[in-house]
Design a protein around this motif. Structure first.
Motif, short mmCIF file in Angstrom:
data_model
loop_
_atom_site.label_atom_id
_atom_site.label_comp_id
_atom_site.label_asym_id
_atom_site.label_seq_id
_atom_site.Cartn_x
_atom_site.Cartn_y
_atom_site.Cartn_z
N VAL A 4 0.84 -1.20 0.00
CA VAL A 4 0.00 0.00 0.00
C VAL A 4 0.87 1.24 0.00
O VAL A 4 1.79 1.37 0.82
CB VAL A 4 -0.93 0.02 1.23
N LEU A 5 0.58 2.16 -0.92
CA LEU A 5 1.27 3.44 -0.99
C LEU A 5 0.38 4.51 -0.38
O LEU A 5 -0.79 4.66 -0.79
CB LEU A 5 1.61 3.80 -2.43
N LEU A 6 0.89 5.23 0.60
CA LEU A 6 0.16 6.34 1.21
C LEU A 6 0.65 7.65 0.60
O LEU A 6 1.81 8.02 0.77
CB LEU A 6 0.37 6.35 2.72
N PHE A 7 -0.24 8.32 -0.11
CA PHE A 7 0.08 9.63 -0.68
C PHE A 7 -0.77 10.66 0.04
O PHE A 7 -1.98 10.74 -0.15
CB PHE A 7 -0.21 9.64 -2.18
N GLY A 8 -0.13 11.44 0.87
CA GLY A 8 -0.83 12.37 1.75
C GLY A 8 -0.67 11.90 3.18
O GLY A 8 -1.60 11.40 3.80
N SER A 9 0.57 12.03 3.69
CA SER A 9 0.89 11.49 5.01
C SER A 9 0.67 12.53 6.10
O SER A 9 1.55 12.83 6.91
CB SER A 9 2.35 11.01 5.04
N GLY A 10 -0.53 13.07 6.10
CA GLY A 10 -0.92 14.01 7.15
C GLY A 10 -1.62 13.28 8.27
O GLY A 10 -1.44 12.08 8.47
N ALA A 11 -2.45 14.00 8.99
CA ALA A 11 -3.13 13.42 10.15
C ALA A 11 -4.06 12.28 9.74
O ALA A 11 -3.98 11.17 10.27
CB ALA A 11 -3.89 14.52 10.89
N LEU A 12 -4.95 12.56 8.79
CA LEU A 12 -5.93 11.56 8.38
C LEU A 12 -5.26 10.34 7.75
O LEU A 12 -5.51 9.19 8.14
CB LEU A 12 -6.92 12.19 7.41
N GLY A 13 -4.40 10.56 6.79
CA GLY A 13 -3.77 9.46 6.08
C GLY A 13 -2.93 8.58 6.97
O GLY A 13 -2.93 7.34 6.82
N SER A 14 -2.21 9.18 7.91
CA SER A 14 -1.34 8.38 8.77
C SER A 14 -2.14 7.44 9.67
O SER A 14 -1.72 6.31 9.92
CB SER A 14 -0.46 9.31 9.62
N VAL A 15 -3.31 7.87 10.14
CA VAL A 15 -4.11 7.02 11.02
C VAL A 15 -4.69 5.84 10.24
O VAL A 15 -4.61 4.68 10.68
CB VAL A 15 -5.24 7.81 11.71
N TYR A 16 -5.26 6.09 9.06
CA TYR A 16 -5.83 5.00 8.28
C TYR A 16 -4.75 4.02 7.83
O TYR A 16 -4.96 2.79 7.81
CB TYR A 16 -6.61 5.54 7.09
N ALA A 17 -3.56 4.52 7.47
CA ALA A 17 -2.46 3.63 7.08
C ALA A 17 -1.96 2.84 8.28
O ALA A 17 -1.64 1.64 8.16
CB ALA A 17 -1.33 4.45 6.47
N TRP A 18 -1.88 3.47 9.41
CA TRP A 18 -1.46 2.81 10.66
C TRP A 18 -2.34 1.62 10.97
O TRP A 18 -1.86 0.53 11.27
CB TRP A 18 -1.51 3.84 11.78
N ARG A 19 -3.66 1.82 10.83
CA ARG A 19 -4.58 0.73 11.16
C ARG A 19 -4.46 -0.44 10.18
O ARG A 19 -4.66 -1.60 10.56
CB ARG A 19 -6.03 1.23 11.20
N LEU A 20 -4.11 -0.16 8.92
CA LEU A 20 -3.87 -1.24 7.96
C LEU A 20 -2.63 -2.04 8.33
O LEU A 20 -2.64 -3.27 8.38
CB LEU A 20 -3.71 -0.67 6.55
N LEU A 94 -0.07 13.21 -9.92
CA LEU A 94 1.01 13.14 -8.92
C LEU A 94 1.34 11.71 -8.50
O LEU A 94 2.41 11.46 -7.96
CB LEU A 94 0.63 13.97 -7.69
N ILE A 95 0.43 10.77 -8.75
CA ILE A 95 0.69 9.37 -8.38
C ILE A 95 1.02 8.50 -9.59
O ILE A 95 1.18 7.29 -9.47
CB ILE A 95 -0.51 8.76 -7.63
N ALA A 96 1.14 9.12 -10.77
CA ALA A 96 1.27 8.37 -12.02
C ALA A 96 2.41 7.36 -12.01
O ALA A 96 2.28 6.26 -12.55
CB ALA A 96 1.44 9.34 -13.19
N ALA A 97 3.54 7.70 -11.40
CA ALA A 97 4.71 6.82 -11.42
C ALA A 97 4.44 5.48 -10.74
O ALA A 97 5.13 4.48 -11.02
CB ALA A 97 5.90 7.50 -10.75
N ALA A 98 3.44 5.41 -9.88
CA ALA A 98 3.18 4.19 -9.12
C ALA A 98 1.94 3.43 -9.58
O ALA A 98 1.64 2.37 -9.05
CB ALA A 98 3.05 4.52 -7.62
N VAL A 99 1.23 3.96 -10.56
CA VAL A 99 -0.02 3.32 -11.00
C VAL A 99 0.27 2.28 -12.06
O VAL A 99 0.96 2.55 -13.05
CB VAL A 99 -1.01 4.37 -11.55
N THR A 100 -0.25 1.07 -11.85
CA THR A 100 -0.17 0.00 -12.85
C THR A 100 -1.58 -0.53 -13.09
O THR A 100 -2.54 -0.11 -12.42
CB THR A 100 0.73 -1.16 -12.38
#
Length: 317
Positions: A4-20, A94-100
């Motif tokens: 999983v790639l997290l793009f937007g590692s602010g408050a919201l994104g970090s919590v949802y990624a943390w729980r994953l 902005l995420i194009a390099a990682a999209v397949t």
């Protein structure tokens, strides 16, 4: 093990990624910019009323999407948790390099019409729309303060099993996560709050919810905007908006902010105070365009939208 790639590692994104990542079923690669050095050294220092306090250290921390994809990693999911700011440019690229072709893009953002740029840029790639219900802030880089809410509503189910599988992982991580066929109806519900409290907080000069609801005229403006959003959302979806969390309409929604002791600093107000771009296009601009196409009158939304554009110009342009 999902990558999983997290793009937007602010408050919201970090919590949802943390729980994953806490479930052991996902490896998180976090794209960090302003908080890169802090997160590399200390991780995300999370205090949470809902979960235990913890230090979240993503499997990888990188400075850019290009760096994340440079070693050939193919990501199963890309979580896009940035602000949706089409007035400042098309952020889908902005995420194009990682999209397949195997990637599923998960948009955890506010507003209406946020999916359109991603569908246009990545035809054939799964795009999941997610509505977040969370109270969280990042008072300083890498320091996360999370309250008692952590929920997601995702859809549409037409994107196949990937939404269901991701929802299951989040559920295992303690996130209340559901997949609905008509997630857009939930987007309109969330908009009823964002288009009223978020926008008027800035247009009124910088006020929290308590100050706004305690002023009769300001409270009336907020209520009128809520009515317009409900009317427009029902016209756009072709059905009454659903009841969620016991809220059946504008009166119940307004009452949640009028309850004794409730004080909320809307996210747009925090952006305004920090002199950051405002999400007025996806929260007001796009809905107003839909209203004009459908012939639905939204005069209060139009007025606040015009004011927000001028306020933002004073410090950005």
């Amino acid at each position: 093990m999902y990558k999983v790639l997290l793009f937007g590692s602010g408050a919201l994104g970090s919590v949802y990624a943390w729980r994953l990542q806490e479930t052991g079923a996902a490896e998180i690669t976090a794209v960090c910019r302003g908080n890169y050095e802090t997160v590399v050294q200390n991780g995300f220092q999370i205090t949470s009323s809902l979960f235990k306090n913890d230090v979240f250290r993503p499997s990888r921390v990188v400075r850019s999407v290009s760096e994340a994809a440079a070693d050939g990693t193919e990501f199963d999911y890309i979580l896009v948790c940035t602000k949706a700011l089409p007035n400042r440019g098309d952020n889908s690229g902005l995420i194009a390099a990682a999209v397949t072709s195997q990637t599923t893009i998960v948009l955890i953002q506010n507003g209406i019409g946020i999916e359109d740029p991603f569908h246009a840029r990545y035809p054939g790639v799964n795009v999941i729309s997610a509505v977040a219900y969370i109270d969280v802030a990042q008072p300083e880089g890498g320091v996360i303060e999370h309250g008692g809410n952590c929920a997601l509503v995702m859809g549409p189910v037409g994107e196949g099993q990937r939404a269901e599988k991701l929802a299951e992982v989040w559920e295992n991580g303690g996130v209340s996560c559901s997949v609905l066929e008509n997630v857009q109806a939930v987007r309109w519900l969330k908009l009823a709050w964002n288009a009223s409290f978020n926008t008027v907080a800035v247009a009124s000069g910088g006020n929290n919810t308590r100050i706004m609801v305690d002023d009769p005229e300001c409270c009336r403006l907020i209520y009128n905007i809520m009515i317009e959003v409900y009317r427009l959302g029902e016209a756009a979806t072709g059905a009454p908006l659903p009841v969620m969390r016991g809220i059946a309409g504008p009166k119940e929604l307004l009452a949640t902010a009028q309850a004794p002791g409730v004080v909320v600093m809307p996210s747009m107000l925090m952006d305004f105070l920090a002199k950051r771009p405002l999400e007025h296009e996806v929260i007001l601009g796009n809905p107003i365009q839909i209203a004009r196409e459908l012939g639905v009158a939204v005069p209060h939304m139009e007025t606040v939208y015009a004011l927000l554009r001028m306020i933002e110009k004073q410090y950005l342009d």
